[in-house]
Design an enzyme around this catalytic site. Sequence first.
Site, PDB file in Angstrom:
ATOM      1  N   ASP A 102      16.274  -1.870   6.592  1.00 59.93           N
ATOM      2  CA  ASP A 102      15.424  -2.156   5.591  1.00 59.93           C
ATOM      3  C   ASP A 102      15.924  -3.033   4.306  1.00 59.93           C
ATOM      4  O   ASP A 102      15.386  -3.971   3.800  1.00 59.93           O
ATOM      5  CB  ASP A 102      14.370  -0.822   4.916  1.00 59.93           C
TER       6      ASP A 102
ATOM      7  N   PRO B 269       0.805  -0.974   0.000  1.00 59.57           N
ATOM      8  CA  PRO B 269      -0.041   0.228   0.009  1.00 59.57           C
ATOM      9  C   PRO B 269       0.857   1.205   0.013  1.00 59.57           C
ATOM     10  O   PRO B 269       2.081   1.255   0.404  1.00 59.57           O
ATOM     11  CB  PRO B 269      -0.700  -0.069   1.246  1.00 59.57           C
TER      12      PRO B 269
END
Length: 318
Positions: free
Chosen positions: A150, A98
């Site tokens: 990440d 998203p």
Amino acid sequence: MTTASAPGKVILFGEHAVVSGTSALGGAINLRAKVTLQDLPGSILIESGDLTLRGFSLDLISGQVICAEAARATRYVSAVLKELEAADLKVRVESDFPSASGLGSSAAIVVATAAALNAHLGLCLSLKEIATLSHRIERSVQQGLGSPMDTALATFGGYLQVTREVQPIDLPPLDLAVGCTRMPHDTRAEVSKVQTLRKRYPELVDPIFQAIGAISKRSVPLIREHRLEEVGELMNINHGLLEALGVGTRELCELVYAARGAGGAWGAKITGAGGGGCVIALPGTQGEAALITSLRQARGSAFLVRTGCEGLRLEEGS
Ligand code: MEV
């Protein structure tokens, strides 16, 4: 044709405090970015598979439609192409994420692009080299911001414990609900707000950072032994401390309270920088369906993810 894909991540414990060197725990999740390369002599074309045109704008002078998500993906892909001096290619990016969720989509795009180029051009980079290169590229696009967590999770998958260094850690998968506020957030602004608070009140903020670091460490054996009620308790304490640091918002809190209340979650907290973005919640007594419903009733978009997922992957036929 060469295709590589890489996962996103959630920070389970320790965000913000990790910036000052205490421990954080993150897990790769089963949302992925996929990058496909095809030879295209004489040209470089970057194409985004995001057909929903999330956050698009229209330039009334040129008549050009600009999709914010596609423009963001393009920035990261072109930085990797430039770094590896690649040309004569069509690059297609598809992603499950998203928009503006803080779930590691930019790191996944950078890592998948670097890995696809590595295979396509026969560069023979190791996984470690891909992770290091990707972290450098992500940081440069984000003007110096971004921990190695990440890009390392996007490369290696699984779980990582981060202090000043990144260490893989073997833990079983966890099924979590993610609730997204759909509010864009600015990681740089949130990090700088917390660091300013720390400068002003070191005697208050440093113990909060220490407590957050202790929670991250304490969570490891509990996750390993599947003691979910206690993991949930730690999530609630960590959330309270993030609130104390000022990165909560009304929308994030509504999701957290909905998850813990009607959703029956063992625990719920902000994941990532806060100020918008997402919360994670650990399904408890009422099960996953009730948890998802409660997050949606609190006006979030909600879905289930699994942590500890596979890292970078070259797709079949590459
Ligand atoms: C953002 O996802 C996590 C922060 O801890 C910043 C960072 O570690 O780079 C807030």
